[in-house]
Design a protein around this motif. Structure first.
Motif, mmCIF file in Angstrom:
data_model
loop_
_atom_site.group_PDB
_atom_site.id
_atom_site.type_symbol
_atom_site.label_atom_id
_atom_site.label_comp_id
_atom_site.label_asym_id
_atom_site.label_seq_id
_atom_site.Cartn_x
_atom_site.Cartn_y
_atom_site.Cartn_z
ATOM 1 N N ALA A 29 18.530 111.651 1.454
ATOM 2 C CA ALA A 29 18.814 111.499 0.019
ATOM 3 C C ALA A 29 18.108 112.577 -0.792
ATOM 4 O O ALA A 29 18.682 113.150 -1.723
ATOM 5 C CB ALA A 29 18.385 110.110 -0.444
ATOM 6 N N LYS A 30 16.865 112.890 -0.430
ATOM 7 C CA LYS A 30 16.108 113.905 -1.179
ATOM 8 C C LYS A 30 16.780 115.275 -1.070
ATOM 9 O O LYS A 30 16.827 116.029 -2.023
ATOM 10 C CB LYS A 30 14.684 114.007 -0.632
ATOM 11 N N ALA A 31 17.298 115.566 0.133
ATOM 12 C CA ALA A 31 17.874 116.897 0.364
ATOM 13 C C ALA A 31 19.334 116.998 -0.090
ATOM 14 O O ALA A 31 19.840 118.105 -0.302
ATOM 15 C CB ALA A 31 17.780 117.225 1.858
ATOM 16 N N LYS A 38 12.494 105.053 -5.694
ATOM 17 C CA LYS A 38 11.137 105.559 -5.947
ATOM 18 C C LYS A 38 10.975 106.998 -5.455
ATOM 19 O O LYS A 38 10.379 107.834 -6.116
ATOM 20 C CB LYS A 38 10.153 104.675 -5.167
ATOM 21 N N GLU A 39 11.532 107.248 -4.271
ATOM 22 C CA GLU A 39 11.327 108.565 -3.637
ATOM 23 C C GLU A 39 12.266 109.636 -4.186
ATOM 24 O O GLU A 39 11.951 110.807 -4.138
ATOM 25 C CB GLU A 39 11.541 108.441 -2.123
ATOM 26 N N ALA A 40 13.439 109.223 -4.646
ATOM 27 C CA ALA A 40 14.395 110.209 -5.168
ATOM 28 C C ALA A 40 14.915 109.726 -6.528
ATOM 29 O O ALA A 40 16.088 109.340 -6.645
ATOM 30 C CB ALA A 40 15.528 110.419 -4.167
ATOM 31 N N PRO A 41 14.045 109.720 -7.553
ATOM 32 C CA PRO A 41 14.415 109.109 -8.846
ATOM 33 C C PRO A 41 15.540 109.843 -9.569
ATOM 34 O O PRO A 41 16.143 109.288 -10.485
ATOM 35 C CB PRO A 41 13.113 109.158 -9.653
ATOM 36 N N ASP A 42 15.830 111.064 -9.166
ATOM 37 C CA ASP A 42 16.896 111.826 -9.823
ATOM 38 C C ASP A 42 18.285 111.439 -9.309
ATOM 39 O O ASP A 42 19.295 111.872 -9.860
ATOM 40 C CB ASP A 42 16.661 113.335 -9.615
#
Ligand code: 13P
Ligand code: SF4
Length: 314
Positions: free
Chosen positions: A228-230, A250-254
């Motif tokens: 998800a972050k990438a 929480k880890e990828a709020p965007d």
């Protein structure tokens, strides 16, 4: 104190007890958000196994399901392992009773199976296995299996089938499944994809073939965070237990995370994972029970295939 204790007081109580007991709180990605927010470490079964094996605290408070707390005790036996609710089981564990596997292996002794057990199983099943795997390392573990022996993969037929697709290695599959992940269907996923045509779909390998086929990526809960972050996608549909969304947000709020629905529900919840509450976590730290207690002979036998897994997936 009653179960209506305000959440801030409960948090304070838990943190004070944690210090008093010299405890560490480990939580699975499917735990309710309030528990995840208090934990020292939140992760998937693989990350939690490493954390449990390395823990130096006197007490491990394990917020997950029974087999996860049991695994913590197996790999770190001198620690006191407590869990908020000892009845938090797992449908995959239930689908493969140790005595049934034992009988199957003795009836098929001529096959000389190399047994790979998904970590979602009892200590008895682990003790009968050659190597353990999680959804995060199953491909690697199967690739490392001896080529001259047939593999019996227990207990999850869906994870097993996905690993066969990934590795090309044929395996005999125990017919167990996760009652949560099999609730996602081709129709329920197709419907949510229609509503969000630009969204990517992330699915757990415990989902059925029909759902895995529709996914952009199939992976463990921890790998979902990395993916998800990438990802360049703004919207991501997540086909796994709903607690995962808390960690992802929480880890990828965007990013915008959308719970995949089942045919009956707007999201999927594991009733076992959700048996744990802040009150029960407070109580287990205060009373040091329920405590995970194991027969040493069984523990030692179950430890070997787990250590093999931890070594292979380092
Ligand atoms: P993970 O190891 O991917 O977190 O999965 C554990 C589990 O129970 C999935 O249902
Ligand atoms: Fe077991 Fe499924 Fe719950 Fe995971 S989600 S703990 S596999 S019942």
């Amino acid at each position: 104190m009653s179960s209506t204790t305000p959440i801030t007081d409960l948090r304070e109580e838990i943190l004070a007890l944690k210090r008093e007991r010299n405890a560490i709180i480990l939580a699975h990605n499917y735990q309710q958000g309030a528990i995840q927010d208090l934990a020292d470490y939140v992760g998937d079964s693989l990350g939690l196994s490493y954390k449990a094996s390395e823990a130096e605290a006197d007490v491990i408070a394990f917020c997950g399901v029974h087999f996860m707390a049991e695994t913590a005790k197996i790999v770190n036996p001198t620690k006191t392992v407590v869990l908020p609710d000892k009845d938090a089981g797992c449908s995959l564990e239930e689908s493969c009773p140790g005595d049934k596997l034992e009988a199957f292996l003795s009836e098929n002794a001529d096959k000389n199976y190399y047994v790979i057990a998904y970590i979602n199983c009892s200590a008895h099943v682990k003790a009968l296995s050659d190597c353990i795997c999680t959804s995060g390392n199953a491909v690697k573990i199967v690739e490392a299996a001896p080529e001259d022996r047939p593999i019996l993969f227990v207990p999850d037929q869906n994870l097993g089938a996905w690993v066969m697709e990934q590795t090309g290695r044929k395996m005999d599959l125990w017919q167990g499944s996760c009652y949560v992940h099999v609730e996602f269907t081709r129709d329920s996923i197709a419907k949510i994809r229609e509503e969000h045509p630009d969204a990517e779909l992330i699915a757990h390998p415990e989902c059925t073939y029909a759902v895995r086929m529709l996914a952009d990526v199939v992976c463990s809960t921890e790998k979902m965070v990395h993916y998800a972050k990438a990802s360049k996608a703004e919207n991501l549909i997540v086909a796994t237990e709903a607690g995962m969304l808390h960690r992802l947000r929480k880890e990828a709020p965007d990013k915008n995370f959308i719970e995949a629905p089942t045919d009956h529900c707007a999201c999927a919840e594991c009733r076992f994972m959700k048996m744990n509450t802040l009150e029960k976590l407070r109580d287990c730290l205060r009373d040091l029970e329920p405590e995970l207690v194991m027969d040493e002979e069984l523990r030692a036998r179950a430890e070997k295939p787990i250590l093999r897994m931890l070594e292979l997936s380092r």
